[in-house]
Design an enzyme around this catalytic site. Structure first.
Site, PDB file in Angstrom:
ATOM      1  N   GLU A 411       0.795  -1.227   0.000  1.00 13.53           N
ATOM      2  CA  GLU A 411       0.000   0.000   0.000  1.00 13.53           C
ATOM      3  C   GLU A 411       0.830   1.281   0.000  1.00 13.53           C
ATOM      4  OE1 GLU A 411      -3.120   0.231  -0.396  1.00 13.53           O
ATOM      5  OE2 GLU A 411      -4.045  -1.617   0.305  1.00 13.53           O
ATOM      6  N   GLU A 477      -4.587 -10.160  -0.663  1.00 10.19           N
ATOM      7  CA  GLU A 477      -5.504 -10.061   0.478  1.00 10.19           C
ATOM      8  C   GLU A 477      -6.910 -10.318  -0.047  1.00 10.19           C
ATOM      9  OE1 GLU A 477      -5.120  -6.333   2.648  1.00 10.19           O
ATOM     10  OE2 GLU A 477      -2.947  -6.422   2.487  1.00 10.19           O
TER      11      GLU A 477
HETATM   12  C1  IPT Z   1      -5.661  -3.351   3.255  1.00 14.86           C
HETATM   13  C2  IPT Z   1      -4.279  -3.329   3.847  1.00 14.86           C
HETATM   14  O1  IPT Z   1      -3.336  -3.724   2.905  1.00 14.86           O
HETATM   15  C3  IPT Z   1      -4.152  -4.187   5.045  1.00 14.86           C
HETATM   16  O2  IPT Z   1      -2.949  -3.876   5.681  1.00 14.86           O
HETATM   17  C4  IPT Z   1      -5.308  -3.984   5.972  1.00 14.86           C
HETATM   18  O3  IPT Z   1      -5.295  -2.679   6.411  1.00 14.86           O
HETATM   19  C5  IPT Z   1      -6.587  -4.225   5.236  1.00 14.86           C
HETATM   20  O4  IPT Z   1      -6.698  -3.374   4.158  1.00 14.86           O
HETATM   21  C6  IPT Z   1      -7.810  -3.928   6.087  1.00 14.86           C
HETATM   22  O5  IPT Z   1      -7.851  -4.604   7.272  1.00 14.86           O
HETATM   23  S1  IPT Z   1      -5.857  -1.847   2.384  1.00 14.86           S
HETATM   24  C7  IPT Z   1      -7.528  -1.586   2.028  1.00 14.86           C
HETATM   25  C8  IPT Z   1      -7.715  -0.141   1.716  1.00 14.86           C
HETATM   26  C9  IPT Z   1      -7.971  -2.370   0.862  1.00 14.86           C
END
Ligand code: IPT
Length: 924
Positions: A411, A477
């Site tokens: 990010e 993710e």
């Molecule tokens: C995404 C992040 O990469 C991760 O670190 C964590 O914050 C997650 O979201 C939420 O729990 S970023 C998100 C804006 C898609």
């Protein structure tokens, strides 16, 4: 006290000063003096207040602190949680003057036999920036919280003499601008510190190159001090720097074959654990040893509810064992390199690792335009530090077979510094692909990666080789596991199965980061705001598959089922079993079956299944059973035949359930005399049933709250409906109560007809609900709720044993279960709707039996109201009263993953429409 200390390094863009070049983490013979344990400690609230006495501090009045650890978890200051936002103004490289600064001092005696060796002081991790003084001299400073730093003390210390080490650690620094990960801000020396004696005749850096191709391993070990590489099991004895081939077994996550080796030199040995494996990308597919990898992964932060990121080796082993037992095969080390021991465990137990650099700058935005500041990844002043962070990670971790992908960070948007990091990684190690998710157009990465894309979006990439240079595609993710959820995981698995290029993903995330603390005398897991932070992101830090104490949440159980390595389903004339392993056949498994009729076992035994090769499917006949009885189910289970390093014999690997009878629809009973004393909405008296009402509300789950679904529901008044009896009286042999359920001010309503019919030993309720007016399109739930005097034990036949919703029911099996009311609750860190058992056929709550006639109901039983659940902020707020609250749902909206991810698919929404429920209440 006047400040005599020069603190300009705190706001320096450089990675450090006087730090030794990075090298591999080695298991070698160098003498080590561990500096774990007690150090003298003093915390100053600001850099301006930090005394200038580091050359010769008088520590007599200081406290002591344990290293490794975070000072905020050792009684100094408080943890603070933010996700994206920075808790200080954005003006790099400056940080607030109120910059908590911890001084650590310790005196050690340098062993006399270290004469002739270089004496090196090694830190495995210090958050966020620190300066070192030894025997009154400034040595240097370093940064990069989750990366090692080494300093040469040889000229400052003398063997046999005492050395006084003073370390000044700052909570905030220029480095904090590139460490904006979604986690608690926790400071201090949180990984080990060692004094190391490096002999000039011993290697300090070794690089193992071990690849695999069709039965042959190729090995070359580079070493900065030449020596002999010995691998006894392979009968190998070769000079360092020389390449050799041998017949070997390959390393993979499923079969983590390691060969013990050693580099022998005059000055000592370096022990190696060699895994032969080759990572390749061809035709849009990433392979290990030629086999397509499917990542059934998790994002893992280092976390313990008491220790923060200062994990013990046992904590790390716990994580690895939990993952292996769950069938998880991959870890993304979000968003920093983990403790090196964790990586050794991944080598040994078998987990694929995406090793991610210590980098995130989320709070700057992805593509800031002037007058906004450039993101640090675009800002040249940060380049050296970022490139050095990458080098430090790759150098430290390059010898781990488990690491198959490097990741630049998380990010940060896009910027030239990232490309420079990519090049730096490739220069050291060209054998591993490099990942970075925000390279959204796949300009330079080797793997195309996204987060939280919906299944349809993934399928589009899978079906389009022309997209993104036909790189392998992963979800770095997905399946955001915050609170109740994640739902809909099966949809992803179907896409991963269909498109070779879609190689799975990594659930966000492994564990809830709730910190164990006491609020109002009750033990709770704290989240953002609980420590009085002025800026924070609440319980977004609790979004794991595990609760903070590492017990599995229902989301974990669901994930285990969705990713299981065998698919066991009904086949033509039997059970169809597909082997989804990458390299293993099924020889290590035993198969068993159990036949149950209405949850009672009637037959069981072993199932003889031929050995199934990876990717193959067999259909096996099931033993003949009388399938005429209603609710006849067979469950087939595959378990480990023998114990492994990570689980005992008998550990369940996969299962499937097949219904053998043909479900028939049940005739509703004919009307009889009106039930005695049934009083409709104000409280019917079937046994002790009180206050039966229509129920449309659930305590919003995180996936309702964050995307604003719950707010929209509130606009529709769903959280505060009122009930009116429209009419009641005897009709067609039943006591009929017509009610209208509607919110204040609004004009829509739900008109319900409750027909109560006396039957032998109880009463049947036939409920029909018809919406009228401009009603909301989707309801959280639709069912009835009522009260009972406190219930102790619930038995039910339906899905279980854990909670199951329409989109989280893969892990639920049809069976007969029993639990106390307390056991039926899922203790989400922030309380919310939980505990629903979908498709219940019947339940007994102490003396009351409730039976579905026709449509099955969702069962929820709790010792508090939905309103209490909704207003509680921590699990400990929920205190049982004297009444048990029961909800029988006709249906409930699914849970999804919308707190961070796609909206709930329409399929899983409860659409407002006429609905019916028929249940029989009898005394048990
Ligand atoms: C995404 C992040 O990469 C991760 O670190 C964590 O914050 C997650 O979201 C939420 O729990 S970023 C998100 C804006 C898609």
């Amino acid at each position: 006290m006047p400040v005599t200390h020069d603190h300009s390094y705190v706001e320096d863009f450089a990675p450090g000063a006087n730090v030794l070049p990075p090298r591999a983490w080695l298991d070698d013979d160098s003498a080590k003096l561990p500096l774990t344990g007690e150090w003298s400690f003093r915390l100053s609230p600001s850099v301006a207040d930090a005394p200038g006495d580091l050359k010769d501090p008088d520590t007599s009045g200081w406290d002591t602190i344990t290293v490794p650890g975070h000072w905020q978890l050792s009684g100094y200051g408080a943890p603070a949680y933010t996700n994206v936002v920075y808790p200080f103004p954005l003006e790099p490289p400056y940080v607030p003057t109120d910059n908590p600064t911890g001084d650590y001092v310790r005196t050690v005696t340098i062993p006399a036999d270290w004469a002739g060796s270089r004496v090196v002081l090694r830190f495995e991790g210090v958050d966020s920036r620190f300066a070192v003084h030894v025997n009154g001299e400034f040595v240097g400073w370093s940064s990069g919280s989750r990366l090692p730093s080494e300093f040469d003390l040889t000229d400052l210390v003398a063997p046999g003499k005492e050395a006084r080490i003073a370390v000044r650690v700052h909570q905030w620094s220029a480095g904090s601008y590139v460490e904006d990960q979604d986690m608690w801000w926790l400071s201090g020396i949180f990984r080990e510190v060692n004094l190391v004696a490096l002999k000039p005749t011993a290697p300090t850096d070794v690089f193992v190159h071990a690849s695999y191709d069709l039965g042959t391993g190729t090995l070359k070990v580079d070493s900065d001090v030449a020596g002999t590489v010995v691998v006894p099991e392979l009968d190998l004895e070769i000079p360092t720097g020389v390449e050799v081939t041998a017949t070997v077994e390959p390393w993979s996550a499923e079969s983590p074959r390691l060969y013990d080796g050693v580099v022998r030199t005059e000055g000592g040995d370096v022990r190696l654990r060699i895994g032969f494996r080759t990572v390749e990308i061809a035709d849009g597919v990433l392979t290990v040893n030629g086999n397509r990898v499917l990542f059934n992964g998790v994002n893992r932060h280092e976390f313990h509810p008491d220790r923060g990121r200062a994990l013990t080796e046992q904590d790390m082993l716990d994580d690895v064992l939990i993952m292996k037992r769950a069938g998880i095969n991959a870890v993304r080390t979000s968003h920093y390199p983990p403790h090196p021991h964790f990586l050794s465990l991944c080598d040994e137990y078998g987990l694929y690792v995406i090793d991610e650099c210590d980098l995130e700058t989320h709070g700057f935005g992805y593509e800031p335009e002037p007058p906004k500041l450039p993101n640090p990844v675009m800002d040249e002043r940060f380049r050296d530090d970022l490139v050095e962070r990458m080098r430090r990670m790759v150098q430290r971790d390059k010898n781990h077979a488990s690491i198959i992908i490097w990741s630049l960070g998380n990010e940060c948007g896009m910027g030239d510094n990232l490309k420079a990091m990519y090049d730096a990684a490739k220069e050291i190690d060209s054998s591993r692909p490099v990942h970075y998710e925000r390279d959204t157009e796949a300009e330079f990465v080797d793997i195309y990666s996204r987060m939280y894309t919906d299944p349809a979006g993934c399928a589009e990439i899978g079906a389009g080789p022309e997209l993104y240079r036909n790189l392998p595609f992963i979800l770095c993710e997905y399946g955001h596991a915050m609170g109740n959820g994640p739902g809909g995981l099966l949809d992803y698995r179907e896409v991963f199965d269909k498109y070779p290029r879609c190689q799975g993903g990594f659930i966000w995330e492994f564990i809830d980061h709730g910190i164990r603390t006491t609020i109002d005398g009750r033990e709770v897991y704290a989240y953002g705001g609980d420590f009085g932070e002025t800026i924070h992101d609440g319980n977004f830090v609790c979004d794991g598959l595990l609760f903070p104490d590492r017990t599995p949440s229902p989301g974990m159980l669901e994930y285990i089922k969705v990713i299981e390595p065998l698919r066991i389903v009904a086949g033509d004339n039997g059970v169809s079993i597909t082997n989804r392993y990458e390299v293993l056949d099924t020889e290590h498994l035993t198969f068993a079956y159990v036949v149950e009729v209405e949850g009672t076992q009637v037959a069981s035994g072993e199932l003889s299944v031929p050995v199934i090769a990876p990717g193959e499917t067999v259909t096996v006949e099931l033993p003949a059973v009388d399938a005429s009885r209603p609710e006849t189910w067979v469950t087939v289970t595959a378990s480990l035949a023998a114990g492994t390093s990570w689980a005992e014999a008998g550990h369940r690997i996969a299962w499937g359930q097949i219904r053998l009878d043909s479900p028939v629809s049940v005739d509703l009973p004919a009307g009889g005399a009106p039930a005695d004393g049934v009083a409709g909405v104000d409280g019917i008296s079937v046994g002790a049933v009180k206050n039966a009402r229509l129920d449309v509300w659930r305590a919003p789950i995180d996936n309702d709250t964050n995307p604003g679904v719950a707010a929209a529901w509130r606009e529709e008044g769903l959280h505060r409906v009122q009930h009116r009896i429209v009419s009641q009286g005897e009709r067609d042999g039943a006591w009929e109560v017509v009610t209208r359920t509607a919110p204040p001010q609004l004009q829509w309503g739900l008109v319900s007809t409750w027909r109560w019919t006396a039957v032998d030993g109880g009463v049947v309720l036939d409920l029909s609900v018809v919406p009228e007016g401009t009603f909301p399109e989707v309801l959280p739930r639709l069912g009835i709720t009522f009260e009972l005097p406190k219930v102790s034990q619930v038995e039910w036949f339906g899905t279980g044993p854990n909670e199951a919703y329409v989109d989280t029911r893969e892990a639920a099996a049809v069976g007969r279960y029993s639990a106390t009311v307390a056991e039926l609750q899922t203790p989400y860190v922030r309380p919310q709707e939980n505990g629903h058992r979908i498709d219940t056929r019947w339940a007994t709550l102490d003396g009351l039996r409730i039976e579905a006639l026709g449509t099955l109901f969702g069962l929820t039983v709790r010792d508090w109201t939905t309103q209490a659940l909704e207003t509680a902020t921590h699990a400990a707020d929920l205190v049982p009263g004297d009444t048990t609250h029961v909800t029988l749902d006709i249906a409930q909206t699914g849970v999804g993953t919308a707190a961070c991810g796609p909206a709930l698919p329409d399929r899983d929404k409860l659409k407002t429409a006429p609905a019916k429920l028929s249940v029989r209440f009898t005394s048990n």
